[in-house]
Design an enzyme around this catalytic site. Structure first.
Site, PDB file in Angstrom:
ATOM      1  N   ASP A  19       0.866  -1.165   0.000  1.00  0.00           N
ATOM      2  CA  ASP A  19       0.000   0.000   0.000  1.00  0.00           C
ATOM      3  C   ASP A  19       0.915   1.232   0.000  1.00  0.00           C
ATOM      4  OD1 ASP A  19      -2.403   1.613   0.491  1.00  0.00           O
ATOM      5  OD2 ASP A  19      -1.602   1.830   2.514  1.00  0.00           O
ATOM      6  N   ASP A  21      -0.206   5.199   1.021  1.00  0.00           N
ATOM      7  CA  ASP A  21      -0.466   6.170   2.091  1.00  0.00           C
ATOM      8  C   ASP A  21      -0.621   5.459   3.439  1.00  0.00           C
ATOM      9  OD1 ASP A  21      -1.311   8.885   0.508  1.00  0.00           O
ATOM     10  OD2 ASP A  21      -1.920   7.087  -0.569  1.00  0.00           O
ATOM     11  N   ASP A 182      -1.608  -0.846   5.956  1.00  0.00           N
ATOM     12  CA  ASP A 182      -1.791  -0.207   7.265  1.00  0.00           C
ATOM     13  C   ASP A 182      -3.245  -0.124   7.696  1.00  0.00           C
ATOM     14  OD1 ASP A 182      -2.192   1.876   5.152  1.00  0.00           O
ATOM     15  OD2 ASP A 182      -2.636   3.106   6.898  1.00  0.00           O
TER      16      ASP A 182
END
Length: 272
Positions: A19, A21, A182
């Site tokens: 991922d 961001d 995240d």
């Protein structure tokens, strides 16, 4: 024992998908600035960085709708207003990424994986128009052979379509792949694809501890994946992966979609 040693005993994954961001970069300050500029132009009060930090993770459209609703639940937002607000947000965000930074340990880990010959891909819900320029600004774009934005395919995370797509392009099975993210969307996408998931504790999981989503491993620094660098405080949980996951949502790539992907890859330049 490192994260790789824990999850892939005696070997390394052949493919690591990341991922963006909240995983590789802290982009919230710039996202918040763009959201606030958008809201001010609409005659509304700015949201502030703390609120935006809880709202990010599901793409620009959802971020804008949450900002208009001033709440994580964006139901009831007018579609026409949201479309206009999205145009304002995109213009504001495209103009500056000066506040975005790469998290500690990210460049070291990407460089290490590259030296080991591990294939890497980026799968983000951020619109593709922003991804390549941002990666180049952060000087990490060269590590990724495949880059999938939030609008590259018809589906975005938590749908696993992008993970299936990259694994098919790489010709690498789920058992030899890893996803690093995240948020809840990242963990759900990985589980649906039958891929083990490592989650970063510092990311943007809508204000909730990422351990609640039961990824295979929770770490505080990406370098904890590398042999000899795993901190004693890293949290380990079991990943509940169906041996025959409902992969019916694998993307069916039409000719039009293939052309879009090929053109996107050409714009980004093939990154070996």
């Amino acid at each position: 024992m490192s994260g790789f040693e824990r999850l892939f005993p005696g070997k390394l994954p052949r493919l690591v998908m990341f991922d963006l961001d909240g995983t590789l970069i802290d982009s919230v300050p710039d996202l918040a600035a763009a959201v606030d500029e958008m809201l001010l132009k609409l005659g509304r009060k700015p949201a502030g960085i703390d609120s935006v930090r809880e709202w990010v993770g599901n793409g620009a459209q959802m971020l804008v709708r949450r900002a208009l609703a001033n709440h994580l639940d964006a139901d009831g937002v007018d579609d026409v207003e949201a479309e206009h607000a999205l145009e304002l947000f995109n213009a504001a965000y495209e103009s500056s990424h000066e506040l975005t930074v790469v998290y500690p340990g990210v460049r070291d880990t990407l460089k290490w994986l590259s030296k080991q010959g591990v294939e890497m891909a980026l799968i983000t819900n951020k619109p593709e128009r922003f991804v390549a320029p941002l990666l180049d600004e952060m000087k990490i774009g060269r590590y990724f052979r495949w880059i999938i934005g939030g609008d590259t395919l018809p589906q975005k995370k938590p749908d696993p379509a992008a993970l299936f797509f990259v694994m098919k392009m790489a010709n690498i099975p789920a058992s030899q792949s890893l996803f690093v993210g995240d948020s809840r969307s990242d963990v759900l996408a990985a589980k649906a694809a039958g891929v083990q998931c490592v989650a970063l504790s510092y990311g943007y999981n809508h204000g909730r501890p990422i351990a609640e989503e039961s990824p295979a491993l929770v770490i505080d620094d990406l370098r904890q994946l590398i042999p000899g660098c795993l901190g004693a405080g890293a949290e380990i949980t079991l990943l509940d992966v169906d041996s025959n996951p409902s992969g019916n949502s694998i993307v069916v790539v039409t000719r039009k979609l293939w052309m879009k992907v090929i053109k996107a890859l050409a714009r980004w330049r093939w990154r070996a």
